[in-house]
Scaffold this active site. Structure first.
Site, PDB file in Angstrom:
ATOM      1  N   ASP A 312       0.821  -1.200   0.000  1.00 15.87           N
ATOM      2  CA  ASP A 312       0.000   0.000   0.000  1.00 15.87           C
ATOM      3  C   ASP A 312       0.865   1.265   0.000  1.00 15.87           C
ATOM      4  OD1 ASP A 312      -2.547   1.566   0.619  1.00 15.87           O
ATOM      5  OD2 ASP A 312      -1.284   2.066   2.344  1.00 15.87           O
ATOM      6  N   GLU A 367       0.893  -0.605  -5.199  1.00 17.70           N
ATOM      7  CA  GLU A 367      -0.140   0.404  -5.401  1.00 17.70           C
ATOM      8  C   GLU A 367       0.567   1.743  -5.637  1.00 17.70           C
ATOM      9  OE1 GLU A 367      -3.720   2.449  -2.872  1.00 17.70           O
ATOM     10  OE2 GLU A 367      -1.627   2.601  -2.304  1.00 17.70           O
TER      11      GLU A 367
END
Length: 406
Positions: A312, A367
């Site tokens: 993330d 991401e």
């Protein structure tokens, strides 16, 4: 190939000074609390800014200073507890524990071990408790991992909201009610959000407090292992949302000010604070931070059976500006220069090297909204080594398109 040279240098240091990257990245086997063959318990922590460390809890009737750690080199601390007379460990399974940190200013602080494997919170408390997880019959996985899918079809899920009922759903609910539906819909992968323990539920798991503990809101560690095991029996690959981009600013149940300073795991001062997220930013150039974060990856693969990770907030990691107020035009000047955090780049390269070297079937996804060149190229080519990039901005544009046409 500047980045590749930095990566090679860091890897060579690990091989020389730590007995190899394999041992270094399995430090969860030597830090925190470890059961010895004798039945004794060995505790090891890294707290370079502390003046003294103590262990307290149910086992010693919460005597705060009766079990001191011994200081070791490089900010390490150790404590050994012999077994009881009957040979059983000095601390029972599910006992509550706390670290007591004495700062160099003489202040005493309650803390949770950064390596804690299980933490829980009661309804009448605002902070989490460190629970000693040492079950007499550890969970054993029954099913082999499925082969890595050639074309992943990923179902992203949050265990806590995977139910129509107005309650926080459980690992058991997901195992029984959701996994069969995911299989029937034709997905071959699931990606689980919010598994790493996080005190703030509304953060959707992105303000992590405990990097080795599965969220107790949804059940026990064994419940999560059973979920992964059942998914494997259905031929489903299981990916974990991994947050190395920042950490919760909580102190009593998080990493922030663990040893009484603001620079134990994070950069000191404003560089260690994310202005938009209100969270702390890791010092990726720190030897012990590398040990901690890389070992967290190995832990979730080895202990829980996860098959890969979606990292993330990679954009925030890659740049000192964290992507805040920046438009990425595609010019190379956007991606190369002093605004790039090379320590973070090397950390991501080491993460991918470790996972793909030791677990060839492992899947890693970044991401990233910036479009960093080489993100998914092999490390030996100077890339960061990810298998896939999740381009967050692209789905946003697809959502906007129908609205604009209407």
């Amino acid at each position: 190939m500047f980045r590749y040279r930095l990566f090679e240098e860091r890897l060579a240091w690990l091989e020389k000074d730590e007995g190899g990257f394999d041992q270094f990245t399995q430090s969860y086997q030597s830090y925190g609390v470890q059961r010895q063959l004798s039945g004794g318990l060995l505790f090891r922590e890294w707290a370079p800014g502390a003046h003294a460390l103590f262990l307290t809890g149910d086992f010693n009737a919460w005597e705060k200073l009766s079990n001191p750690f011994t200081p070791k080199a490089f900010g390490k601390w150790e404590l050994s507890l012999p077994p009881k007379a009957d040979g059983s460990p000095a601390i029972q399974h599910l006992s509550k524990l706390k670290l007591m940190i004495q700062t160099k200013d003489g202040e005493y602080l309650f803390r949770i071990s950064p390596w804690a494997k299980y933490v829980t919170k009661t309804l009448d408390s605002v902070t989490y408790d460190w629970i000693h997880w040492d079950p007499p019959r550890p969970y054993k996985h029954q099913h082999q991992r499925p082969l890595r899918p050639r074309c992943p079809r990923i179902y992203e899920a949050h265990v806590g909201i995977a139910s129509p009922r107005e309650e926080i759903a459980s690992y058991k609910n997901f195992t029984l009610d959701v996994l069969p539906r995911v299989k029937d819909l034709g997905y071959n992968c699931i990606q689980l959000m919010a598994v790493l323990e996080h005190a703030y539920y509304a953060s959707f798991g992105y303000q992590v407090t405990n990097f080795f503990a599965a969220s107790s809101r949804f059940g026990t560690p064994d419940d999560l292992k059973a979920l992964v095991d059942e998914a494997h029996s259905l031929g489903i690959t299981v990916l974990l949302d991994m947050v190395h981009s920042h950490a919760s600013s909580n102190t009593e149940d998080g990493l922030n000010h663990f040893d009484g300073t603001d620079s134990c795991f994070f950069h000191a001062g404003s560089r260690g604070e994310h202005s938009h997220w209100g969270s702390r930013l890791f010092n990726y150039g720190s030897w012990e931070v590398s040990r901690f974060l890389l070992s967290s990856l190995r832990w979730w693969v080895d202990e829980y059976g996860f098959d890969g990770f979606r990292f993330d907030g990679v954009t925030s990691m890659l740049y000192h500006h964290h992507g805040i107020g920046v438009s990425f035009s595609g010019s190379y000047s956007d991606y190369f220069g002093m605004h790039v955090d090379e320590d973070a780049v090397v950390h991501l390269m080491l993460s991918n090297y470790t996972l793909h070297k030791l677990y060839p079937e492992c899947i890693t996804i970044a991401e990233d909204v910036s479009g960093m060149p080489g993100l998914c190229r092999p490390i030996q080519e100077g890339g960061l080594g990810f298998d896939y990039r999740l381009a967050m901005a692209v789905p946003d544009k697809w959502i906007q398109t129908p609205n604009m046409s209407s």
